[in-house]
Design a protein around this motif. Structure first.
Motif, PDB file in Angstrom:
ATOM      1  N   ILE A 103       0.832  -1.193   0.000  1.00 15.13           N
ATOM      2  CA  ILE A 103       0.000   0.000   0.000  1.00 15.13           C
ATOM      3  C   ILE A 103       0.876   1.256   0.000  1.00 15.13           C
ATOM      4  N   ARG A 133      -3.501   0.816  -3.628  1.00 18.45           N
ATOM      5  CA  ARG A 133      -4.323   0.902  -2.429  1.00 18.45           C
ATOM      6  C   ARG A 133      -4.848  -0.483  -2.017  1.00 18.45           C
ATOM      7  N   THR A 134      -5.408  -0.536  -0.806  1.00 21.88           N
ATOM      8  CA  THR A 134      -5.723  -1.821  -0.186  1.00 21.88           C
ATOM      9  C   THR A 134      -6.672  -2.686  -1.013  1.00 21.88           C
ATOM     10  N   ASP A 135      -7.839  -2.165  -1.352  1.00 19.80           N
ATOM     11  CA  ASP A 135      -8.830  -2.994  -2.046  1.00 19.80           C
ATOM     12  C   ASP A 135      -8.304  -3.553  -3.369  1.00 19.80           C
ATOM     13  N   LEU A 151       0.235  -4.670   3.982  1.00 17.98           N
ATOM     14  CA  LEU A 151      -0.862  -3.726   4.149  1.00 17.98           C
ATOM     15  C   LEU A 151      -1.193  -3.569   5.626  1.00 17.98           C
ATOM     16  N   THR A 155      -7.116  -7.479   7.068  1.00 14.05           N
ATOM     17  CA  THR A 155      -7.373  -7.486   5.637  1.00 14.05           C
ATOM     18  C   THR A 155      -8.874  -7.453   5.379  1.00 14.05           C
ATOM     19  N   HIS A 206      -8.103   5.045   0.608  1.00 11.89           N
ATOM     20  CA  HIS A 206      -6.878   4.803   1.367  1.00 11.89           C
ATOM     21  C   HIS A 206      -7.256   4.234   2.732  1.00 11.89           C
ATOM     22  N   CYS A 207      -6.645   3.132   3.116  1.00  9.37           N
ATOM     23  CA  CYS A 207      -6.965   2.557   4.416  1.00  9.37           C
ATOM     24  C   CYS A 207      -6.543   3.485   5.549  1.00  9.37           C
TER      25      CYS A 207
END
Length: 314
Positions: A103, A133-135, A151, A155, A206-207
């Protein structure tokens, strides 16, 4: 004459198209040109003697045959990836190709610490890195296009095994001349202070934004509604310009604060808000032992580097 068989490249192209339903987006995901993707899909249609997609000016639709081919292609590619993983596992730990997703709020700060160690410890490792990004990187992991991801945990998907790497505190970054008044005490800033400050955030997706929002919600704080940024670098520059305050993870501080003048760093009173960074891989992967070795190497690199005072082994 024997019937022709689809190639792996054709199947990967079609699976990407079935996922994105857009030629440009599918080509970008595979990092190939749009004409190359179109050619691969057309060749697959010729190979199976069936029309697999309906092309319109705005989007792509799968035909019934296309739906069936997409499902079977995912199975074939998954089994092919499993075959490669099992062969690599026999060859030894961390040998051959390894596709890693990271990430953006981790990559610039962790990779310079970790990559030299990996190159030294595992000289036969063929590493490729994708920052996203995470997804998207979790989707790429589950689709078999990445082997492992780094990450913030947890999750956001099932079927992923997690290995914790390290915890890092959030630090409150404000303009250097910002007057906290009674909000800052000898033991640090208390979380409740956020309810009286304009907190700047990253854009959606963004996480780190979600984590900062969680901290704000805990104390009833409202983030600044009008100002967002696409990167930590921009976020810190906005703070430097006096538009508000923000939360920055410890590992990012040395890099981002060096680029922005007129900043004040304020640590939170214990217990400080923090995030946990970890390694994720498909739970069905036969390379679990390898990824355990990789996680141990990353933990050692972080510990030896002494990145910051607010970073702890998980």
């Amino acid at each position: 004459m024997a019937n022709s068989r689809p190639t792996v490249a054709q199947l990967r192209a079609f699976v990407a198209l079935a996922e994105h339903l857009h030629f440009r987006d599918a080509a970008a995901a595979l990092r190939i040109s749009q004409p190359a993707l179109s050619g691969a899909v057309a060749s697959l249609e010729e190979c199976v003697h069936a029309r697999l997609v309906e092309r319109t000016t705005r989007k792509v639709l799968l035909t019934p045959a296309g739906e069936r081919v997409a499902r079977q292609a995912e199975v074939v590619l998954s089994e092919l990836d499993r075959l490669v993983d099992e062969v690599n596992a026999v060859r030894g730990p961390l040998v051959g190709p390894l596709r890693v997703g990271v990430i953006p709020t981790v990559a610039p700060y962790l990779l310079p610490v970790v990559l030299p160690r990996l190159a030294k410890e595992f000289p036969d490792l063929e590493l490729s890195v994708r920052e996203e990004r995470t997804d998207p990187i979790v989707a790429e992991l589950l689709a078999g296009r990445l082997d492992v991801v780094v990450l913030a945990l947890p999750t956001p998907a099932a079927g992923v095994t997690e290995l914790a790497l390290y915890d890092e505190d959030f630090v409150l970054v404000a303009p250097a001349d910002f007057d906290f008044g009674d909000l800052e005490r000898p033991d640090g800033v208390h979380r409740e202070a956020l309810s009286r400050l304009d907190v700047l955030l990253l854009n959606e997706g963004h996480c780190l934004r979600d984590q900062a929002l969680d901290v704000c919600r805990d104390v009833g704080a409202r983030p600044a509604a009008a100002t967002y940024a696409t990167s930590l670098a921009t976020l810190v520059q906005l703070v430097s310009g006096g538009l508000g305050v923000t939360l920055v993870p410890e590992t990012a501080l040395p890099v981002e604060t060096r680029r922005a003048p007129h900043l004040g760093l304020h640590r939170f009173a214990s217990p400080a808000p923090f995030r946990r960074i970890g390694l994720g891989f498909r739970s069905a992967s036969p390379r679990a032992d390898e990824f355990g070795t990789l996680a141990a190497s990353i933990r050692s690199a972080v510990a030896e580097a002494g990145i910051a005072e607010g970073v702890r082994p998980a």
